[in-house]
Design an enzyme around this catalytic site. Sequence first.
Site, PDB file in Angstrom:
ATOM      1  N   LYS A 142      -8.120   2.382   1.796  1.00  0.00           N
ATOM      2  CA  LYS A 142      -7.323   1.743   2.844  1.00  0.00           C
ATOM      3  C   LYS A 142      -7.921   1.938   4.237  1.00  0.00           C
ATOM      4  O   LYS A 142      -7.267   1.636   5.244  1.00  0.00           O
ATOM      5  CB  LYS A 142      -5.896   2.289   2.811  1.00  0.00           C
ATOM      6  N   THR A 158       0.818  -1.204   0.000  1.00  0.00           N
ATOM      7  CA  THR A 158       0.000   0.000   0.000  1.00  0.00           C
ATOM      8  C   THR A 158       0.858   1.263   0.000  1.00  0.00           C
ATOM      9  O   THR A 158       0.336   2.352  -0.202  1.00  0.00           O
ATOM     10  CB  THR A 158      -0.946   0.031   1.218  1.00  0.00           C
ATOM     11  N   GLY A 159       2.195   1.100   0.201  1.00  0.00           N
ATOM     12  CA  GLY A 159       3.042   2.300   0.206  1.00  0.00           C
ATOM     13  C   GLY A 159       2.542   3.234   1.279  1.00  0.00           C
ATOM     14  O   GLY A 159       2.807   3.047   2.439  1.00  0.00           O
ATOM     15  N   THR A 160       1.852   4.239   0.941  1.00  0.00           N
ATOM     16  CA  THR A 160       0.798   4.889   1.692  1.00  0.00           C
ATOM     17  C   THR A 160       1.139   5.964   2.692  1.00  0.00           C
ATOM     18  O   THR A 160       2.254   6.060   3.180  1.00  0.00           O
ATOM     19  CB  THR A 160      -0.078   3.845   2.407  1.00  0.00           C
ATOM     20  N   THR A 161       0.097   6.734   3.011  1.00  0.00           N
ATOM     21  CA  THR A 161       0.071   7.616   4.175  1.00  0.00           C
ATOM     22  C   THR A 161      -1.270   7.394   4.858  1.00  0.00           C
ATOM     23  O   THR A 161      -2.317   7.493   4.223  1.00  0.00           O
ATOM     24  CB  THR A 161       0.197   9.090   3.768  1.00  0.00           C
TER      25      THR A 161
END
EC number: 3.4.25.1
Length: 216
Positions: A50, A16-19
């Site tokens: 997410k 998801t990499g993500t923040t």
Amino acid sequence: MLGETGPEWLSEEVKTGTTIIAIEFNGGVVLGSDSRVSAGASVVNRVMNKLSPLHDKIYCALSGSAADAQTIAEMVNYQLDVHSIEIGEDPQVRSAATLVRNISYKYKEELSAHLIVAGWDRRDGGQVFATLNGLLTRQPFAVGGSGSSYVYGFVDAEYRRGMSKEECQQFVVNTLSLAMNRDGSSGGVAYIVTIDEHSTEEKVVLGNNLPTFFDQ
């Protein structure tokens, strides 16, 4: 022309990499995330939500391996449904966070995921819990994912206790916007969930409607 092994991203773990972020306000919580999913250097999904429901008024924000994070969320969702039936009332946010922590720690060698759990219950109101490597801590706000390293200075400077629901919503949107501008693994749209005693409100902020801080 592709070789027999197919494109490189097919052999990469989907992450998801993500923040992700969650924050308490007086009477509830606000959760937020970006929507980009990557496999290696390739973006494989631009609009993944997410923010996953664990119960009616409890959500979690996912980061790490997409499959692992979703598996944990689904396991906890099922266990909370059973627990709710057994006790005859809605589960506590701490119970949901404890389940996430226990599963994450038990399978720490097999699963690669970090979840922030947040929600509202009648006993303690709005709560945010960070769960990582067997730890469980309640915090006024929590950030996670690859984009979090770009925004720690911002959230430390801008956060203040006693912010209203609307101020917390804007705080979450601003944080996500900054991270998505700096972190190559974060992007897409911003998903926002606001939970209080009376409602659970989901919202999507499109990329062109996110605030920009670089033209000012």
